[in-house]
Design a protein around this motif. Sequence first.
Motif, PDB file in Angstrom:
ATOM      1  N   HIS A 265       0.716  -1.577  -0.024  1.00  0.00           N
ATOM      2  CA  HIS A 265       0.138  -0.398  -0.267  1.00  0.00           C
ATOM      3  C   HIS A 265       0.616   1.422   0.065  1.00  0.00           C
ATOM      4  CE1 HIS A 265       0.424   1.170   3.720  1.00  0.00           C
ATOM      5  NE2 HIS A 265       0.472   0.026   4.568  1.00  0.00           N
ATOM      6  N   ASP A 277       6.132   2.732   6.018  1.00  0.00           N
ATOM      7  CA  ASP A 277       4.737   2.367   6.210  1.00  0.00           C
ATOM      8  C   ASP A 277       4.709   3.109   4.962  1.00  0.00           C
ATOM      9  OD1 ASP A 277       3.012   0.842   7.364  1.00  0.00           O
ATOM     10  OD2 ASP A 277       2.340   1.811   8.387  1.00  0.00           O
ATOM     11  N   GLU A 309      -5.010   2.094   2.213  1.00  0.00           N
ATOM     12  CA  GLU A 309      -5.026   1.153   3.157  1.00  0.00           C
ATOM     13  C   GLU A 309      -4.962   1.749   4.381  1.00  0.00           C
ATOM     14  OE1 GLU A 309      -3.195  -1.917   6.390  1.00  0.00           O
ATOM     15  OE2 GLU A 309      -2.429   0.700   5.923  1.00  0.00           O
ATOM     16  N   GLU A 310      -4.886   2.231   5.176  1.00  0.00           N
ATOM     17  CA  GLU A 310      -5.237   3.150   6.941  1.00  0.00           C
ATOM     18  C   GLU A 310      -6.241   2.779   7.074  1.00  0.00           C
ATOM     19  OE1 GLU A 310      -2.068   2.383   8.601  1.00  0.00           O
ATOM     20  OE2 GLU A 310      -0.367   2.899   7.148  1.00  0.00           O
ATOM     21  N   GLY A 312      -8.672   1.321   6.141  1.00  0.00           N
ATOM     22  CA  GLY A 312      -9.529   0.453   6.485  1.00  0.00           C
ATOM     23  C   GLY A 312      -9.604  -0.181   5.419  1.00  0.00           C
ATOM     24  N   LEU A 313      -8.093  -0.917   4.843  1.00  0.00           N
ATOM     25  CA  LEU A 313      -8.299  -2.065   3.659  1.00  0.00           C
ATOM     26  C   LEU A 313      -8.741  -2.144   2.713  1.00  0.00           C
ATOM     27  CD1 LEU A 313      -7.387  -5.289   5.864  1.00  0.00           C
ATOM     28  CD2 LEU A 313      -5.775  -3.580   5.618  1.00  0.00           C
ATOM     29  N   ASP A 338       4.603  -4.623   3.509  1.00  0.00           N
ATOM     30  CA  ASP A 338       4.011  -4.152   4.266  1.00  0.00           C
ATOM     31  C   ASP A 338       5.314  -4.011   5.446  1.00  0.00           C
ATOM     32  OD1 ASP A 338       2.911  -1.441   5.059  1.00  0.00           O
ATOM     33  OD2 ASP A 338       1.196  -2.552   6.108  1.00  0.00           O
ATOM     34  N   MET A 339       6.054  -2.394   4.748  1.00  0.00           N
ATOM     35  CA  MET A 339       6.953  -2.320   6.369  1.00  0.00           C
ATOM     36  C   MET A 339       8.117  -2.984   6.602  1.00  0.00           C
ATOM     37  SD  MET A 339       4.349  -1.295   9.210  1.00  0.00           S
ATOM     38  CE  MET A 339       6.044  -0.491  10.474  1.00  0.00           C
ATOM     39  N   GLN A 351       3.232 -13.517   7.838  1.00  0.00           N
ATOM     40  CA  GLN A 351       2.280 -13.366   8.945  1.00  0.00           C
ATOM     41  C   GLN A 351       0.670 -13.566   7.714  1.00  0.00           C
ATOM     42  OE1 GLN A 351       1.307  -9.790  10.643  1.00  0.00           O
ATOM     43  NE2 GLN A 351       2.688  -9.864  11.891  1.00  0.00           N
ATOM     44  N   SER A 383      -3.416  -7.546   9.984  1.00  0.00           N
ATOM     45  CA  SER A 383      -3.113  -5.263  10.066  1.00  0.00           C
ATOM     46  C   SER A 383      -2.482  -5.180   8.604  1.00  0.00           C
ATOM     47  CB  SER A 383      -2.576  -5.510  10.868  1.00  0.00           C
ATOM     48  OG  SER A 383      -2.909  -5.256  12.286  1.00  0.00           O
ATOM     49  N   ILE A 400       7.337  -8.522   6.703  1.00  0.00           N
ATOM     50  CA  ILE A 400       6.806  -7.831   7.491  1.00  0.00           C
ATOM     51  C   ILE A 400       7.918  -7.447   8.799  1.00  0.00           C
ATOM     52  CG2 ILE A 400       4.794  -7.970   9.260  1.00  0.00           C
ATOM     53  CD1 ILE A 400       4.472  -4.997   9.229  1.00  0.00           C
ATOM     54  N   PRO A 404       6.923  -4.319  14.779  1.00  0.00           N
ATOM     55  CA  PRO A 404       7.456  -2.536  14.743  1.00  0.00           C
ATOM     56  C   PRO A 404       9.010  -1.733  15.284  1.00  0.00           C
ATOM     57  CG  PRO A 404       5.804  -2.287  15.612  1.00  0.00           C
ATOM     58  CD  PRO A 404       6.302  -4.036  16.043  1.00  0.00           C
ATOM     59  N   TYR A 408       7.120   3.768  14.400  1.00  0.00           N
ATOM     60  CA  TYR A 408       5.102   3.315  13.436  1.00  0.00           C
ATOM     61  C   TYR A 408       4.841   4.234  13.783  1.00  0.00           C
ATOM     62  CZ  TYR A 408       1.006   0.461  12.996  1.00  0.00           C
ATOM     63  OH  TYR A 408      -0.231   0.480  12.642  1.00  0.00           O
TER      64      TYR A 408
HETATM   65  N1  BES Z   1       1.650  -1.771   8.547  1.00  0.00           N
HETATM   66  C1  BES Z   1      -0.048  -1.883   9.143  1.00  0.00           C
HETATM   67  C2  BES Z   1       0.012  -3.307   9.878  1.00  0.00           C
HETATM   68  C3  BES Z   1       1.812  -3.332  10.825  1.00  0.00           C
HETATM   69  C4  BES Z   1       2.200  -2.937  11.862  1.00  0.00           C
HETATM   70  C5  BES Z   1       1.301  -4.636  10.901  1.00  0.00           C
HETATM   71  C6  BES Z   1       2.711  -2.921  12.766  1.00  0.00           C
HETATM   72  C7  BES Z   1       2.027  -5.205  12.197  1.00  0.00           C
HETATM   73  C8  BES Z   1       2.613  -3.939  13.282  1.00  0.00           C
HETATM   74  C9  BES Z   1      -0.388  -1.418   8.496  1.00  0.00           C
HETATM   75  O1  BES Z   1      -0.576   0.061   7.759  1.00  0.00           O
HETATM   76  C10 BES Z   1      -1.649  -0.710   9.741  1.00  0.00           C
HETATM   77  O2  BES Z   1      -1.097   0.542  10.023  1.00  0.00           O
HETATM   78  N2  BES Z   1      -2.878  -1.407   9.998  1.00  0.00           N
HETATM   79  C11 BES Z   1      -3.842  -0.962  10.713  1.00  0.00           C
HETATM   80  C12 BES Z   1      -5.173  -1.708  10.600  1.00  0.00           C
HETATM   81  C13 BES Z   1      -5.732  -1.293   9.194  1.00  0.00           C
HETATM   82  C14 BES Z   1      -6.469  -2.752   9.393  1.00  0.00           C
HETATM   83  C15 BES Z   1      -6.072   0.127   9.476  1.00  0.00           C
HETATM   84  C16 BES Z   1      -3.158  -0.879  12.108  1.00  0.00           C
HETATM   85  O3  BES Z   1      -2.649  -1.982  12.084  1.00  0.00           O
HETATM   86  O4  BES Z   1      -3.320  -0.200  12.706  1.00  0.00           O
END
Ligand code: BES
Length: 445
Positions: A265, A277, A309-310, A312-313, A338-339, A351, A383, A400, A404, A408
């Motif tokens: 993303h 990220d 993505e941020e 909510g995917l 991602d990351m 994952q 996530s 990933i 993290p 982050y």
């Molecule tokens: N890159 C993150 C996901 C992530 C972060 C996975 C740290 C594992 C460890 C992603 O961009 C993100 O921030 N996802 C959101 C959830 C999404 C459904 C909005 C999150 O994890 O809060």
Amino acid sequence: MSHPLHKIALAAILGFCTAVPIGIFATHYTAAQDNLTNSESAILQTLDGDQIYNHINTLSKTPRVAGTKQEDAAATYIKKQFESYGYKTELQSFTFTDYTKPHTVELTLNHVTKSVKPLAFEFSVNGYATGEVISAGLGTVDELQNLDVVGKIVLLKRGGISFVEKARNASSKGAVGVIIYNNDDKKIFGSLGAENKIHVPAVLLTKAEGVVLENLIINKPGTKATIKIVGAQSKSNISQNVIATKKPSSLNKTAKNDVVVISSHYDSVEGAPGANDNASGTAMTIELARVLKTIPTDTEIRFISFGAEEAGLVGSTHYVESLSKNEISRIVANFNLDMVGSKDSGELVLQTVDDKPNLVTELAQEASKKLNGQATPFTQGDSSDHVPFANAGIPAALFIHSPPEPWYHQPQDTIDKISKTKLQDVAEIVSVAVWNLVRIDSQVK
Ligand code: BES
Ligand code: ZN
């Protein structure tokens, strides 16, 4: 693994320097690297960590929040890179709900002078609600059935059913407000999922605060609460997915119509330049597209960078939902990046949503064993953009580093925190894994 080793290995394979005694090479590369095929070595030779780094540098000058000009500019940049390698590209746009957090969230109780600092649920409506507090357990339909909650504020505990179901069960019985408290001590972010029809304000408390409130209403029946939420805003906005497609080569004699999706993303959260990220995964997707462009394959490869993505995917969900059943069945794997490049994060992990191995984790483990002598471990994780693929029954995994980095979602997620070694490592594993799935006459399928 570093570049020079590949170069030596490749030179040896291709029969360069034949006059040099083999023993000299034997001291340079490890047993693990001996296993590389000519094609794998050639791919690794082409991979260029500097290019990944440079794309991250360009992309991470500003935050790229979904639906903003900066997100749009990033999409244009990604599209341009794909096109410069000769790919046909597509911008797939979609709408999403852009939610602005409220500036005021208050909860006051008439027997308590100490102020409670609740969080508003994402997608809660604004509002001012006053009423007697009544406890209703987890807020299931059964628990609410014989309670009179009309005009009252319902206190519920997290667990069993989703937040949105709890809030809906209470509001549909006539409650004017909802308080939900956590069931463990970890900090959580509460969401009602999407814009919805629950027109009562809803707030989230910690476990400790919830327990105090439960006791208070037992000791002082008739305790009243007031919830005030001001400033939340939901509006419709537009984002887009950037898609480049590599069709199977004309040499193809074993076509199965299979498709492999390499994804990432490119949006970031507000205030964060998102170098790791996820300019890192985006830049790696671009570099893998460059490296794989001219290689003959029997499988279609789609390089996709998702928007929103941020939020909510949203981009990846839209993409998967836009596919027919037949198109979904053609996708045999999703490699989601991602990351993938922070200096300050932990080790690489794979994952999966169901915590089980699948084709993607198996290929990545085989590749990492070959490259580094160690199989990359996998853990559960849901996530990122691999989730909609996994939910559609497609083998999918997130690449990933875990844990993290401290930056982050912070303003400090900048280019100076990026490790070229980590980028190179992940790109090598992904490219070898993908190659073994798309190569002509592959044994893997
Ligand atoms: N890159 C993150 C996901 C992530 C972060 C996975 C740290 C594992 C460890 C992603 O961009 C993100 O921030 N996802 C959101 C959830 C999404 C459904 C909005 C999150 O994890 O809060
Ligand atoms: Zn991310």
